[in-house]
Each structure stands twice: as C-alpha cells, then as structure tokens.
Design a protein around this motif. Structure first.
Motif, mmCIF file in Angstrom:
data_model
loop_
_atom_site.group_PDB
_atom_site.id
_atom_site.type_symbol
_atom_site.label_atom_id
_atom_site.label_comp_id
_atom_site.label_asym_id
_atom_site.label_seq_id
_atom_site.Cartn_x
_atom_site.Cartn_y
_atom_site.Cartn_z
ATOM 1 N N GLU A 1 0.829 -1.203 0.000
ATOM 2 C CA GLU A 1 0.000 0.000 0.000
ATOM 3 C C GLU A 1 0.868 1.260 0.000
ATOM 4 O OE1 GLU A 1 -3.274 0.207 -0.437
ATOM 5 O OE2 GLU A 1 -3.138 -1.957 -0.768
ATOM 6 N N GLU A 2 2.028 1.187 0.615
ATOM 7 C CA GLU A 2 2.941 2.315 0.606
ATOM 8 C C GLU A 2 3.473 2.565 -0.803
ATOM 9 O OE1 GLU A 2 4.906 5.600 1.796
ATOM 10 O OE2 GLU A 2 3.477 4.441 2.978
ATOM 11 N N VAL A 3 3.722 1.489 -1.526
ATOM 12 C CA VAL A 3 4.143 1.625 -2.930
ATOM 13 C C VAL A 3 3.042 2.299 -3.736
ATOM 14 C CG1 VAL A 3 4.845 0.390 -5.006
ATOM 15 C CG2 VAL A 3 5.644 -0.396 -2.773
ATOM 16 N N LYS A 4 1.789 1.873 -3.530
ATOM 17 C CA LYS A 4 0.666 2.480 -4.246
ATOM 18 C C LYS A 4 0.560 3.971 -3.941
ATOM 19 C CE LYS A 4 -2.457 -1.465 -4.794
ATOM 20 N NZ LYS A 4 -3.805 -1.999 -4.464
ATOM 21 N N ARG A 5 0.688 4.308 -2.655
ATOM 22 C CA ARG A 5 0.598 5.721 -2.273
ATOM 23 C C ARG A 5 1.716 6.536 -2.917
ATOM 24 N NH1 ARG A 5 -1.199 3.431 2.707
ATOM 25 N NH2 ARG A 5 0.944 3.261 3.491
ATOM 26 N N PHE A 6 2.907 5.959 -2.956
ATOM 27 C CA PHE A 6 4.032 6.665 -3.565
ATOM 28 C C PHE A 6 3.779 6.892 -5.054
ATOM 29 C CE2 PHE A 6 8.073 6.870 -5.781
ATOM 30 C CZ PHE A 6 8.795 7.772 -5.017
ATOM 31 N N LEU A 7 3.318 5.865 -5.757
ATOM 32 C CA LEU A 7 3.086 5.972 -7.192
ATOM 33 C C LEU A 7 1.962 6.946 -7.522
ATOM 34 C CD1 LEU A 7 3.459 2.216 -8.229
ATOM 35 C CD2 LEU A 7 5.093 4.063 -8.643
ATOM 36 N N ALA A 8 1.012 7.083 -6.592
ATOM 37 C CA ALA A 8 -0.114 7.995 -6.812
ATOM 38 C C ALA A 8 0.174 9.419 -6.338
ATOM 39 C CB ALA A 8 -1.358 7.471 -6.093
ATOM 40 N N SER A 9 1.357 9.629 -5.791
ATOM 41 C CA SER A 9 1.642 10.917 -5.149
ATOM 42 C C SER A 9 1.852 12.056 -6.135
ATOM 43 C CB SER A 9 2.868 10.790 -4.245
ATOM 44 O OG SER A 9 4.037 10.466 -5.007
ATOM 45 N N SER A 10 2.289 11.746 -7.359
ATOM 46 C CA SER A 10 2.513 12.794 -8.357
ATOM 47 C C SER A 10 2.617 12.163 -9.740
ATOM 48 C CB SER A 10 3.800 13.579 -8.060
ATOM 49 O OG SER A 10 4.932 12.843 -8.466
ATOM 50 N N PRO A 11 2.414 12.953 -10.791
ATOM 51 C CA PRO A 11 2.538 12.399 -12.148
ATOM 52 C C PRO A 11 3.941 11.885 -12.452
ATOM 53 C CG PRO A 11 1.364 14.503 -12.183
ATOM 54 C CD PRO A 11 1.920 14.347 -10.793
ATOM 55 N N GLN A 12 4.943 12.378 -11.739
ATOM 56 C CA GLN A 12 6.323 11.971 -11.987
ATOM 57 C C GLN A 12 6.782 10.853 -11.056
ATOM 58 O OE1 GLN A 12 7.855 13.330 -14.639
ATOM 59 N NE2 GLN A 12 5.929 14.443 -14.924
ATOM 60 N N ALA A 13 5.874 10.295 -10.259
ATOM 61 C CA ALA A 13 6.275 9.327 -9.236
ATOM 62 C C ALA A 13 6.873 8.060 -9.832
ATOM 63 C CB ALA A 13 5.082 8.978 -8.351
ATOM 64 N N LYS A 14 6.381 7.636 -11.004
ATOM 65 C CA LYS A 14 6.924 6.412 -11.604
ATOM 66 C C LYS A 14 8.393 6.584 -11.970
ATOM 67 C CE LYS A 14 2.756 4.170 -13.328
ATOM 68 N NZ LYS A 14 2.054 3.583 -14.505
ATOM 69 N N TYR A 15 8.760 7.782 -12.428
ATOM 70 C CA TYR A 15 10.165 8.027 -12.758
ATOM 71 C C TYR A 15 11.015 8.067 -11.492
ATOM 72 C CZ TYR A 15 8.144 9.315 -17.249
ATOM 73 O OH TYR A 15 7.455 9.294 -18.437
ATOM 74 N N ALA A 16 10.468 8.659 -10.430
ATOM 75 C CA ALA A 16 11.185 8.680 -9.155
ATOM 76 C C ALA A 16 11.342 7.267 -8.608
ATOM 77 C CB ALA A 16 10.445 9.552 -8.148
ATOM 78 N N PHE A 17 10.300 6.445 -8.778
ATOM 79 C CA PHE A 17 10.373 5.059 -8.312
ATOM 80 C C PHE A 17 11.459 4.304 -9.070
ATOM 81 C CE2 PHE A 17 9.174 0.603 -8.170
ATOM 82 C CZ PHE A 17 8.837 0.426 -6.829
ATOM 83 N N GLN A 18 11.574 4.550 -10.366
ATOM 84 C CA GLN A 18 12.618 3.892 -11.152
ATOM 85 C C GLN A 18 13.992 4.271 -10.632
ATOM 86 O OE1 GLN A 18 12.147 3.790 -15.421
ATOM 87 N NE2 GLN A 18 14.352 3.874 -15.765
ATOM 88 N N ASP A 19 14.193 5.535 -10.297
ATOM 89 C CA ASP A 19 15.484 5.971 -9.743
ATOM 90 C C ASP A 19 15.776 5.260 -8.425
ATOM 91 O OD1 ASP A 19 15.905 7.675 -11.873
ATOM 92 O OD2 ASP A 19 15.158 9.457 -10.818
ATOM 93 N N ILE A 20 14.755 5.126 -7.590
ATOM 94 C CA ILE A 20 14.925 4.437 -6.305
ATOM 95 C C ILE A 20 15.281 2.971 -6.544
ATOM 96 C CG2 ILE A 20 13.730 3.654 -4.222
ATOM 97 C CD1 ILE A 20 12.060 6.252 -4.425
ATOM 98 N N PHE A 21 14.594 2.359 -7.498
ATOM 99 C CA PHE A 21 14.867 0.944 -7.750
ATOM 100 C C PHE A 21 16.261 0.753 -8.336
ATOM 101 C CE2 PHE A 21 14.558 -3.216 -9.766
ATOM 102 C CZ PHE A 21 14.008 -3.955 -8.729
#
Length: 235
Positions: free
Chosen positions: A102-122
């Motif tokens: 659920e924390e991943v979902k919240r992070f991805l929904a936090s902004s339109p750019q969240a998927k790119y930020a998630f990729q950087d984290i990964f």
C-alpha cells in the motif's frame, strides 16, 4: 545448430498486492506473440518455463495460438533456475517502508512523476544489491543469482539435442544476466539492459556443442506491427 528463444513474460500486475499475475494487457501481449509464431510456422521441440505464475500464464496464452500440429504434446519442463530475482527483497533492503504494498501504491499515486522517481529508487536498490557490500542482507546475493541463471542455461543446452528449437518463458533479469554471461557485460551494463527489455519480447540464442551465442536481443516486432504504442511495456 539449435535455437533457444528466451521470452520475457507479459506485463505483470505492477503495484498490486500480487505482482506474479499477468495483467489483461500481458495476456494480450502473449497472445500476439503466439500469433507471430503461428504465422511464421514456428515449431518447438521443447518448452521450458520458470516456476513463477506469470511465466506459465505467458506460455499458456502464447502457445495456445499455435496450430494443433505445432503444439507440444509432452509435459513441459519447469526449471526454477529461470526464475527472476526477488524484486521485493531488493527494494525493501534499500527502502524498508516499501515492505507494505500500500505504501508503494501511495508513492506511485503521489505525483505524475512518481513512476520516474520510483525507477530511480529501484536503480539505487539494484546498485546496492549488485555492489557486493551487503551480500549478507539478501537470501540470494547477486553472485548467487548470476550463477543460477548461467547454470539454468548450461543445463538446458547439455540436455538438448544438437538441433532442437527450444522456447523458454522467463523474466527480464534472467535474460539480461544470461546476456551478460554471453557478451561479457559489466554489472552496470546488465542493470541498464534490464530496464530496456520489453514485456513478451524475444531474445534468440544459437547453440552447438560447447558454444552458445546471441542471435538477436529484445525483438518485439510482433507488438510494433499493431501500431499501438500502449502495447509496448517495460514493467
């Protein structure tokens, strides 16, 4: 000379509680690959899958499109050596808060750019795993994953006749690591390659006694011909 087709599974359910499940698009990607094989009159002597659900779902949807005369009648082989590394563990060792889906979902929904930020984290999480400095934190350290993937390829070749057509349904990290072994890529290069592999793309190898070579990498022409960019996915 024999041929091995390494197929990355179709799009899985990224961001859900159960990633190991094809999305509707993932099923369609697998079906389109099967149509491609049927149109090219491709036959396979052996079918191998990793042990993950998304591997078998991709294989079922793909090979159901082949004419009955081209289908495999014998039992398929399951080899866990072709399984993916544990994405979840790699991530949470770097960012423990992502233990909760659920924390991943919240992070991805936090902004339109969240998927790119998630990729950087990964990518940072992958670097930590591959660095060799924290091997004790992981059930399967990076060197163990490398050895497992290469061992699966070696078992496959050693158990095959010299001119078989073999199809393997597996994952992007496994394919990238096998390519690293064949091409002598650095760890950094294999991590970058992994990000470019398309769901349900094919990587083709040639094999003969004592030698395996790369024919082509990450072919997804069967998805491109539709002219629908949304059918081409990386996660």
């Amino acid at each position: 000379m024999g041929q091995i087709y390494l197929v990355r599974h179709g799009q899985a359910s990224f961001g859900s509680a159960n990633y190991d499940q094809l999305s509707d698009l993932g099923m369609e990607q697998a079906r389109l690959l099967g149509e491609w094989f049927a149109n090219s009159r491709q036959k396979f002597n052996r079918v191998v899958t990793g042990s993950l659900k998304r591997h078998r779902q991709t294989a079922d949807a793909c090979l159901a499109q082949l004419p009955k005369a081209h289908r495999i009648d014998t039992d398929w082989v399951t080899d866990p050596g072709f399984d993916e590394y544990d994405h979840h563990e790699v991530m949470v060792r770097h960012r423990p808060e992502f233990e909760d889906p659920e924390e991943v979902k919240r992070f991805l929904a936090s902004s339109p750019q969240a998927k790119y930020a998630f990729q950087d984290i990964f990518q940072a999480a992958m670097s930590r795993w591959m660095s060799g400095q924290y091997d004790g934190d992981y059930r399967e350290p990076w060197p163990a994953f490398q050895a497992r993937c290469v061992g699966a390829l070696q078992r496959l070749v050693e158990g095959a006749d010299k001119s078989q057509n073999i199809i393997v349904f597996t994952s992007g990290g496994t394919i990238s690591t096998i390519c690293q072994h064949l091409l002598g890529l650095s760890d950094r290069q294999v991590a970058e390659l992994n990000w470019t592999l398309v769901n349900c793309a094919m990587t083709k190898l040639f094999y003969q006694p004592g030698r395996v070579s790369l024919s082509y990498l990450n072919n997804y022409a069967h998805l491109e011909w539709l002219g629908q960019p949304e059918s081409i996915t990386y996660r």
